[in-house]
Scaffold this motif. Structure first.
Motif, PDB file in Angstrom:
ATOM      1  N   ASP A 273       0.899  -1.252  -0.050  1.00  0.00           N
ATOM      2  CA  ASP A 273       0.081  -0.139   0.085  1.00  0.00           C
ATOM      3  C   ASP A 273       0.740   1.329   0.030  1.00  0.00           C
ATOM      4  N   HIS A 274       2.264   1.175   0.289  1.00  0.00           N
ATOM      5  CA  HIS A 274       2.917   2.420   0.345  1.00  0.00           C
ATOM      6  C   HIS A 274       4.387   1.895   0.114  1.00  0.00           C
ATOM      7  N   ILE A 275       5.189   2.852  -0.302  1.00  0.00           N
ATOM      8  CA  ILE A 275       6.559   2.731  -0.614  1.00  0.00           C
ATOM      9  C   ILE A 275       7.317   2.844   0.779  1.00  0.00           C
ATOM     10  N   LEU A 276       8.387   2.282   0.745  1.00  0.00           N
ATOM     11  CA  LEU A 276       9.556   2.474   2.067  1.00  0.00           C
ATOM     12  C   LEU A 276       8.423   1.964   3.112  1.00  0.00           C
ATOM     13  N   ASN A 277       7.791   0.529   3.118  1.00  0.00           N
ATOM     14  CA  ASN A 277       6.894   0.184   4.351  1.00  0.00           C
ATOM     15  C   ASN A 277       7.850  -0.428   5.341  1.00  0.00           C
ATOM     16  N   GLN A 281       5.699   5.463   9.001  1.00  0.00           N
ATOM     17  CA  GLN A 281       4.676   5.778   8.112  1.00  0.00           C
ATOM     18  C   GLN A 281       4.994   7.474   7.721  1.00  0.00           C
ATOM     19  N   ARG A 282       5.348   8.121   8.543  1.00  0.00           N
ATOM     20  CA  ARG A 282       5.703   9.657   8.300  1.00  0.00           C
ATOM     21  C   ARG A 282       6.471   9.803   7.151  1.00  0.00           C
ATOM     22  N   ILE A 283       7.556   8.833   7.147  1.00  0.00           N
ATOM     23  CA  ILE A 283       8.691   8.774   6.155  1.00  0.00           C
ATOM     24  C   ILE A 283       8.154   8.565   4.758  1.00  0.00           C
ATOM     25  N   ALA A 284       7.299   7.305   4.899  1.00  0.00           N
ATOM     26  CA  ALA A 284       6.735   6.889   3.491  1.00  0.00           C
ATOM     27  C   ALA A 284       5.674   8.074   3.025  1.00  0.00           C
ATOM     28  N   ALA A 285       4.766   8.646   3.752  1.00  0.00           N
ATOM     29  CA  ALA A 285       4.073   9.536   3.368  1.00  0.00           C
ATOM     30  C   ALA A 285       4.828  10.921   2.858  1.00  0.00           C
ATOM     31  N   PHE A 291       7.589  12.675  -4.271  1.00  0.00           N
ATOM     32  CA  PHE A 291       7.828  12.083  -5.684  1.00  0.00           C
ATOM     33  C   PHE A 291       6.689  12.543  -6.463  1.00  0.00           C
ATOM     34  N   MET A 292       5.281  12.821  -5.762  1.00  0.00           N
ATOM     35  CA  MET A 292       4.378  13.364  -6.604  1.00  0.00           C
ATOM     36  C   MET A 292       4.706  14.732  -7.128  1.00  0.00           C
ATOM     37  N   ARG A 293       5.329  15.631  -6.229  1.00  0.00           N
ATOM     38  CA  ARG A 293       5.698  16.947  -6.744  1.00  0.00           C
ATOM     39  C   ARG A 293       6.737  16.872  -7.642  1.00  0.00           C
ATOM     40  N   ASP A 294       7.460  15.991  -7.864  1.00  0.00           N
ATOM     41  CA  ASP A 294       8.619  15.816  -8.808  1.00  0.00           C
ATOM     42  C   ASP A 294       8.347  15.153  -9.971  1.00  0.00           C
ATOM     43  N   ALA A 535      15.522  11.380   4.195  1.00  0.00           N
ATOM     44  CA  ALA A 535      14.725  10.867   5.357  1.00  0.00           C
ATOM     45  C   ALA A 535      15.412  10.064   6.259  1.00  0.00           C
ATOM     46  N   ALA A 536      15.416  10.177   7.522  1.00  0.00           N
ATOM     47  CA  ALA A 536      16.171   9.297   8.394  1.00  0.00           C
ATOM     48  C   ALA A 536      15.216   8.758   9.460  1.00  0.00           C
TER      49      ALA A 536
END
Length: 587
Positions: A273-277, A281-285, A291-294, A535-536
């Protein structure tokens, strides 16, 4: 001649005195050459009276064979005291690669040679204590304690390059290979990102796609297809490659391919359902919104079912099967088992597993003297409920059939070391001490005295095994396992006499285990997202995202290089990219 006679007599007296003072000297000799007369005078004493004493040979060193020069194997070799063992290293590649920077190699941010260190250079300080063979192990014979290897250069008399190496201890650190999940067409049509050679192939193919799309006889539809880069797998590798490719496009390629920049498209296909699962969850969002902006398209909930030479067919629950044309596809959707590991697992009865099963001390289960570290293995943590009766009897010193709080506390430290899930469960449930763990399981008759019987003890620990967790297949885990195993080898003789591990809850032998079991310590993880942002996720539930985190990523990855040579090369590559941009030459 008088001088030489005098010298020989004096020497005879000297060596005679020396033999009297040092009876261990068996043979002494003095040779005097006369340059003027060409004569030679010699004195020799055979020491016949000491000839009958047997010579004391040094104890023979145990043979340690290490398979692989990745994170696990290299970490083991760096920390191992090789003077105590006869060490042989076998690997098809004669270098160590800093794999977290492979996505940077695909786009020229970092050069391939900047992230590799020759294994012989790394072992220089070991001098003659380590022997390296550039060959591939194709069979492990546990019964004969030997590994069968094949060299690509063909060095034996038959010319086929096969040879066998005996061992006393075997350290299997072969890593993993790609996992295609038997998806048709993946091996034939997709690129992978596991080795340095993979990154170099991707780099060449990216430039080929742009050069092909620039030809005058290519239609706009063909250009859109050729310049559609698809990454299958939304884990750290796939996300980092997508970010690197986007930066390469917007910072460098648009300047030299201005006519076709509008045809470029980057797509990530993720089955979850998400990348970087595996991140917070904050990092995935944050990654998905960036990526959407890019302009990077993220398709979640899609599973790739087929890959042809020009189409990727994927399937989702809501849309069914969908096919999309592509120019280049990179598969980063999981890791698989190498054939030699599969064959070995069949030998030892681990046929229904994906990787080698080891105990908490990294020894392959049911195999004496064989250890497995890194991505080719997985630790099987023993459950406390399997040993609950033995633990109760061990703690019940007075054989009363009940345990007091003091009796439990006496063995609590050993229990927490042997079964780390106990500590994790107490932390998860916000329990301060063992009193909080057992108070809810105690019957009314025992609440005041805090005494538990066997059933209450079982009830108190019944949910603890839910916290058993497997360690992730990452470079960080592999490096820690290599360091831990090297420390065990360094003090093996010492710990046989003075064990430092927890109490033995099962089996026979000494009262304690020789070593403390391996415990993974998570130091955090990074996800570069492009545009000088990262992100870390660090220990203590600390999450950081943005430009400052990217500079933290630079400093950490520079400090983690295995030598000052690679550290300087990587930093200089970053500096060169900031000043001159990435190189777009197809070399």
């Amino acid at each position: 001649m008088g001088f030489f006679f005098f010298a020989s007599r004096a020497a005879a007296r000297f060596f005679g005195d020396a033999r009297t003072s040092y009876p261990g000297v068996a043979t002494t000799a003095l040779l005097l050459a006369a340059a003027s007369s060409g004569g030679l005078v010699a004195y020799a004493d055979s020491g016949a009276d000491n000839a009958s004493e047997p010579s004391q040979e040094a104890p023979k060193k145990k043979k340690v064979v290490v398979l692989g020069t990745g994170w696990a194997g290299t970490s083991f070799l760096k920390d191992l005291d090789c003077s105590k063992y006869e060490v042989k290293v076998i690997s098809p590649r004669n270098y160590f690669a800093f794999t977290p920077l492979l996505p940077s190699v695909t786009c020229g941010t970092v050069e391939a040679r900047s992230i590799v260190e020759p294994i012989r250079r790394m072992l220089e300080k070991k001098k003659k204590d380590v022997t390296f063979y550039e060959a591939e192990c194709f069979k492990i014979d546990a019964l004969k304690k030997a590994v069968h290897c094949r060299s690509a250069v063909g060095t034996n008399l038959d010319g086929n390059g096969d040879f066998m190496v005996k061992y006393d201890y075997l350290v299997v650190a072969l890593g993993a290979t790609v996992n295609t999940f038997n998806t048709p067409g993946v091996m034939e049509n997709c690129y992978f990102l596991k080795e340095v050679e993979d990154a170099q192939k991707i780099r060449r193919n990216v430039i080929d796609c742009f050069e092909k799309a620039s030809l005058p006889n290519i239609s706009e539809e063909e250009k859109r297809k050729i310049l559609h880069f698809v990454i299958i797998g939304g884990g750290p590798t796939g996300v980092e490659f997508a970010a690197e490719l986007h930066d390469f496009l917007v910072e460098d390629l648009v300047k030299i391919y201005p006519a076709i920049q509008d045809f470029v498209k980057i797509t990530i296909i993720q089955s979850g359902d998400h990348i970087l699962n595996m991140f917070d969850q904050r990092i995935a969002a944050f990654a998905e919104s960036k990526f959407m902006r890019d302009g990077i398209e993220v398709n979640t909930g899609f599973r790739v079912v087929k890959v042809s030479d020009d189409l990727i067919t994927m399937k989702s629950k809501s849309l069914g099967e969908v096919s999309v044309p592509y120019g280049m596809a990179v598969w980063s959707a999981g890791i698989g088992t190498r054939p030699v590991i599969m064959d070995f697992m069949h030998q030892i009865g681990q046929t229904n597993r994906r990787v080698l099963a080891t105990n908490e001390w990294l020894r392959v289960r049911e195999c004496d003297g064989i250890y497995a570290i890194g991505d080719c293995s997985s630790i099987t943590q023993r459950k406390i409920m399997d040993d609950i009766s033995t633990i109760f009897k061990m703690a019940d010193k007075d054989n009363s059939g009940t345990l007091t709080l003091k009796e439990i506390n006496d063995v609590l430290e050993d229990i927490c070391i042997r079964y780390p899930q106990v500590e994790l469960y107490m932390k998860t449930m916000h329990m301060l001490d063992i009193r909080d763990l057992i108070k809810d399981a105690i019957g009314d008759s025992h609440k005041e005295s805090m005494v538990v019987d066997i059933e209450e003890f079982k009830n108190a620990l019944s949910h603890v095994d839910s916290q058993v967790k497997s360690v992730p297949a990452t470079a960080q885990v592999a490096a820690q396992q290599g360091h831990y195993l090297a420390e065990c080898f360094n003090k093996m003789d010492q710990c046989k006499e003075h064990p430092e591990g927890p109490l033995r809850m099962t089996g026979t032998g000494s009262e304690r285990h020789n070593f403390r079991p391996f415990r993974y310590k998570h130091l955090g993880q990074f996800a570069p997202l492009g545009g000088e942002q990262a992100a870390a996720e660090l220990p203590g539930d600390w999450v950081s995202m943005g430009h400052s985190t990217q500079w933290l990523w630079y400093s950490v990855y520079a400090s983690k290089q295995v030598s000052w040579r690679t550290r300087m090369l990587v930093v200089s590559d970053w500096t060169r990219r900031f000043i001159f941009g990435r190189d777009s030459s197809r070399i």
